[in-house]
Design a protein around this motif. Structure first.
Motif, PDB file in Angstrom:
ATOM      1  N   ILE A 118       0.833  -1.197   0.000  1.00 14.63           N
ATOM      2  CA  ILE A 118       0.000   0.000   0.000  1.00 14.63           C
ATOM      3  C   ILE A 118       0.871   1.252   0.000  1.00 14.63           C
ATOM      4  N   SER A 119       0.281   2.308  -0.490  1.00 15.05           N
ATOM      5  CA  SER A 119       0.863   3.643  -0.408  1.00 15.05           C
ATOM      6  C   SER A 119      -0.061   4.454   0.476  1.00 15.05           C
ATOM      7  N   MET A 120       0.447   4.973   1.590  1.00 14.15           N
ATOM      8  CA  MET A 120      -0.418   5.651   2.552  1.00 14.15           C
ATOM      9  C   MET A 120       0.225   6.936   3.044  1.00 14.15           C
ATOM     10  N   TYR A 121      -0.081   8.018   2.343  1.00 16.72           N
ATOM     11  CA  TYR A 121       0.355   9.336   2.791  1.00 16.72           C
ATOM     12  C   TYR A 121      -0.769   9.939   3.620  1.00 16.72           C
ATOM     13  N   GLN A 122      -0.431  10.371   4.819  1.00 19.87           N
ATOM     14  CA  GLN A 122      -1.463  10.834   5.736  1.00 19.87           C
ATOM     15  C   GLN A 122      -2.001  12.200   5.327  1.00 19.87           C
ATOM     16  N   VAL A 145       4.770   0.522   1.211  1.00 19.43           N
ATOM     17  CA  VAL A 145       5.967   0.823   0.420  1.00 19.43           C
ATOM     18  C   VAL A 145       6.300   2.306   0.468  1.00 19.43           C
ATOM     19  N   GLU A 146       5.262   3.138   0.589  1.00 19.65           N
ATOM     20  CA  GLU A 146       5.444   4.572   0.791  1.00 19.65           C
ATOM     21  C   GLU A 146       4.496   4.992   1.897  1.00 19.65           C
ATOM     22  N   VAL A 147       5.029   5.659   2.908  1.00 25.07           N
ATOM     23  CA  VAL A 147       4.203   6.076   4.034  1.00 25.07           C
ATOM     24  C   VAL A 147       4.791   7.354   4.609  1.00 25.07           C
ATOM     25  N   GLY A 148       3.916   8.210   5.120  1.00 25.98           N
ATOM     26  CA  GLY A 148       4.378   9.472   5.695  1.00 25.98           C
ATOM     27  C   GLY A 148       3.435  10.591   5.324  1.00 25.98           C
ATOM     28  N   GLU A 177       7.476  15.285  10.926  1.00 26.08           N
ATOM     29  CA  GLU A 177       7.776  15.024  12.330  1.00 26.08           C
ATOM     30  C   GLU A 177       6.600  14.393  13.062  1.00 26.08           C
ATOM     31  N   GLU A 178       5.389  14.718  12.622  1.00 21.05           N
ATOM     32  CA  GLU A 178       4.191  14.113  13.216  1.00 21.05           C
ATOM     33  C   GLU A 178       3.808  12.812  12.516  1.00 21.05           C
ATOM     34  N   ALA A 179       4.041  12.753  11.212  1.00 18.42           N
ATOM     35  CA  ALA A 179       3.580  11.598  10.429  1.00 18.42           C
ATOM     36  C   ALA A 179       4.364  10.329  10.738  1.00 18.42           C
ATOM     37  N   LEU A 180       5.671  10.428  10.957  1.00 20.46           N
ATOM     38  CA  LEU A 180       6.461   9.216  11.202  1.00 20.46           C
ATOM     39  C   LEU A 180       6.024   8.488  12.470  1.00 20.46           C
ATOM     40  N   PRO A 181       5.968   9.150  13.638  1.00 18.91           N
ATOM     41  CA  PRO A 181       5.506   8.412  14.832  1.00 18.91           C
ATOM     42  C   PRO A 181       4.099   7.845  14.654  1.00 18.91           C
ATOM     43  N   SER A 182       3.227   8.611  14.006  1.00 15.97           N
ATOM     44  CA  SER A 182       1.875   8.120  13.777  1.00 15.97           C
ATOM     45  C   SER A 182       1.879   6.867  12.910  1.00 15.97           C
ATOM     46  N   ALA A 183       2.659   6.896  11.828  1.00 18.65           N
ATOM     47  CA  ALA A 183       2.696   5.753  10.906  1.00 18.65           C
ATOM     48  C   ALA A 183       3.240   4.505  11.588  1.00 18.65           C
ATOM     49  N   VAL A 184       4.322   4.651  12.332  1.00 14.96           N
ATOM     50  CA  VAL A 184       4.911   3.501  13.014  1.00 14.96           C
ATOM     51  C   VAL A 184       3.926   2.933  14.034  1.00 14.96           C
ATOM     52  N   ASN A 185       3.287   3.806  14.805  1.00 17.14           N
ATOM     53  CA  ASN A 185       2.310   3.361  15.793  1.00 17.14           C
ATOM     54  C   ASN A 185       1.177   2.582  15.127  1.00 17.14           C
ATOM     55  N   LEU A 186       0.663   3.117  14.009  1.00 17.57           N
ATOM     56  CA  LEU A 186      -0.470   2.471  13.351  1.00 17.57           C
ATOM     57  C   LEU A 186      -0.079   1.171  12.666  1.00 17.57           C
ATOM     58  N   MET A 187       1.102   1.120  12.052  1.00 20.49           N
ATOM     59  CA  MET A 187       1.535  -0.124  11.420  1.00 20.49           C
ATOM     60  C   MET A 187       1.700  -1.221  12.455  1.00 20.49           C
ATOM     61  N   ARG A 188       2.286  -0.880  13.592  1.00 19.20           N
ATOM     62  CA  ARG A 188       2.429  -1.881  14.652  1.00 19.20           C
ATOM     63  C   ARG A 188       1.069  -2.278  15.213  1.00 19.20           C
ATOM     64  N   ARG A 189       0.173  -1.299  15.328  1.00 14.77           N
ATOM     65  CA  ARG A 189      -1.135  -1.573  15.929  1.00 14.77           C
ATOM     66  C   ARG A 189      -1.959  -2.518  15.066  1.00 14.77           C
ATOM     67  N   PHE A 202       9.393   5.018   5.018  1.00 11.13           N
ATOM     68  CA  PHE A 202       9.035   6.413   5.248  1.00 11.13           C
ATOM     69  C   PHE A 202       9.568   7.276   4.112  1.00 11.13           C
ATOM     70  N   TRP A 203       8.744   8.195   3.642  1.00  8.42           N
ATOM     71  CA  TRP A 203       9.114   9.150   2.607  1.00  8.42           C
ATOM     72  C   TRP A 203       9.765  10.347   3.279  1.00  8.42           C
ATOM     73  N   ARG A 204      11.068  10.574   3.208  1.00  9.57           N
ATOM     74  CA  ARG A 204      12.106   9.970   2.435  1.00  9.57           C
ATOM     75  C   ARG A 204      13.467  10.335   2.970  1.00  9.57           C
ATOM     76  N   TRP A 205      14.543   9.762   2.405  1.00 11.72           N
ATOM     77  CA  TRP A 205      15.907   9.974   2.876  1.00 11.72           C
ATOM     78  C   TRP A 205      16.356  11.414   2.650  1.00 11.72           C
ATOM     79  N   THR A 206      16.269  11.923   1.425  1.00 13.01           N
ATOM     80  CA  THR A 206      16.679  13.299   1.136  1.00 13.01           C
ATOM     81  C   THR A 206      15.906  13.823  -0.058  1.00 13.01           C
TER      82      THR A 206
END
Length: 503
Positions: A378-382, A425-428, A440-452, A460-464
């Motif tokens: 899935i691609s899930m941009y918040q 495959v793409e999240v953030g 800064e808000e999307a990463l903790p939210s995404a990790v929490n939800l994926m684990r949940r 996470f979108w993206r390195w640079t």
């Protein structure tokens, strides 16, 4: 003497009578033995999300005798945490606690279960490596094409620079990267009107339909390098030639790449992405624009060109010996208009949009891929729920709340009890939202939800950023690394270290 068998409804009393030396059989009606106690047990009181757990029930009469053959009704106190079927089999859906009860003849019993979060086995980052010290680059195709070359800007080979950046990425706790290669033309002429040529620039990937042999060897070398760093690859093969008439050339392009990496230990997943060469941009039935080299528009439905290409491509890869579990395509999720089957033009199946995970499931069904062998990418941009409502009735919700509902819908479309795996495959967040919600808000939210919700992980979108100008734009979400010759970072980097270091 008399023998009564419970559950018969009528006992037969056999009496030996002395008169005349004969025997008589006399029927006697006895009421059924009532259920007096219901006991529910579970083999474990704590399970990880997505686990299946068989609960058991024992029915007893007033004397402690075990009763059989009675109807039992099962129920969960919180169906957002765990659901139970008619046999007592419980599926853990999200972290939390629930009570699983069984009832029979007015009596009931229960046992509690606690669902713990997933461990996030894939801790990913979407990468395009930086040409440090230069205002733009690298694009992914450039990395592969010039992998063994010496770069005067870097003062090293491209391979050495990629190795250094992989070390920095690995230090964040990352063990998986998403890497994109597009099907490109041999040359690019910006002076030509894009449509109908739909030219794709060489730096973006590998030449279509036949990649250069040296570039293919460089791709293997890149895979070797990532493997040496303990990093897996989610490989996006983006091809804007989805139409049937391009099947032979697409088979040539895909086979050349896949035969080089199909057995490589670094390969975690292949994704078939892109669009048709020419598309109808306004729904009037006339082709008038170039297809977008991004996630495939599966929202057009199971019988539209994109889904047919994805089905063909996965099937083709399977004939090359790649396990189905390593083959997928990104399903865009979290778009209210798409998820609610908004109206569409003639290019869409039945002239309406489709939930993309439902379409991907149909692709797998048509290929007869067993449930446990499927990977739903899935691609899930918040965003807020109504940001993309496009006129459909919608009551707004915050990005975390909407993303939570989105993942519940994903599993509902796949099947609540599915043993397939899901990965993002793409999240953030693609750009900061009006309420200040950014990376800064999307990463903790995404990790929490994926684990949940038992998602295997995501990138996470993206390195640079691609360019210095893009990094300076207020419409671009912050990346992890700031562009520049050194290694300095946006604040979201510290969150990634904390979240990925102890998932």
């Amino acid at each position: 003497m008399a023998t009564v068998r419970e559950g018969a409804g009528m006992a037969m009393l056999l009496a030996a009578l002395a008169c005349g030396g004969s025997k008589a059989t006399q029927p006697t009606n006895n009421p059924p033995v009532a259920v007096a106690k219901v006991t529910v047990t579970t083999p474990t009181a704590s399970v990880a999300v997505r686990a299946l757990t068989p609960f058991a029930v024992v029915l007893e009469d007033a004397n402690g005798g075990v009763l059989a053959g009675r109807a039992v009704t099962w129920q969960s106190s919180d169906t957002t945490v765990a659901m139970v079927d008619a046999t007592g089999s419980v599926i853990a859906l999200a972290d939390g606690a629930a009570s699983i009860s069984a009832a029979s003849e007015g009596k009931s019993g229960s046992a509690d279960i606690t669902v713990t979060r997933g461990t996030l086995p894939l801790r990913g980052l979407y990468v395009q490596f930086e040409r440090r010290g230069w205002p733009s680059g690298f694009y992914s195709g450039d990395v592969i094409r010039s992998f063994t070359d010496f770069d005067a800007v870097l003062g090293s080979t491209v391979a050495a620079e990629v190795a250094a950046q992989l070390d920095a990425i690995k230090a964040l706790g990352v063990n998986t990267v998403t890497f994109e290669l597009r099907a490109t033309d041999a040359t690019y002429d910006p002076s030509i009107e894009p449509y109908p040529m739909c030219n794709v620039s060489p730096p973006l990937g590998l030449q279509w339909p036949q990649p250069d042999a040296a570039h293919l060897e460089n791709l293997v070398a890149f895979f070797d390098l990532t493997q040496s760093k303990g990093v897996k690859i989610l490989l996006r093969l983006v091809n804007t030639h989805f139409e049937d008439q391009y099947r032979t050339q697409s088979a040539t392009w895909l086979s050349a790449i896949l035969n080089k990496v199909k057995s490589h230990a670094a390969l975690e997943l292949v994704l078939f992405e892109g669009d048709a060469r020419h598309v109808d941009s306004n729904g009037d039935g006339t082709l008038d624009a170039c297809g977008t080299p991004a996630e495939p528009p599966l929202w057009l439905g199971p019988d539209a060109v994109p889904a047919k290409y994805v089905q063909w491509a996965i099937g083709h890869a399977m004939t090359l010996g790649i396990p189905a579990r390593k083959l997928s395509a990104q399903a865009v999720t979290g778009n209210w208009f798409i998820d609610n089957n908004g109206p569409s033009g003639s290019a869409a199946t039945d002239s309406h949009l489709w939930h993309t995970v439902r379409v991907l499931k149909t692709v797998f069904d048509r290929l007869s891929i067993p449930d446990a062998d499927r990977t739903y990418a899935i691609s899930m941009y918040q965003s807020t729920r109504c940001r993309f409502a496009s006129g459909l009735a919608c009551t707004d919700a915050t990005p975390p709340a909407w993303a939570d509902q989105t993942l519940r819908r994903v599993w509902a479309e796949i099947g609540i009890r599915s043993r397939a795996r899901v990965m993002a495959v793409e999240v953030g967040v693609s750009e900061p939202l009006a309420n200040g919600y950014g990376a800064e808000e999307a990463l903790p939210s995404a990790v929490n939800l994926m684990r949940r919700h038992g998602v295997d992980g995501g990138s996470f979108w993206r390195w640079t950023h691609f360019t210095n100008d893009e990094e300076a734009s207020v419409t671009a979400a912050n990346a992890i690394k700031r562009r520049g010759a050194g290694y300095s970072y946006f604040p979201v980097k510290d969150s990634m270290v904390a979240l990925y270091g102890a998932p």
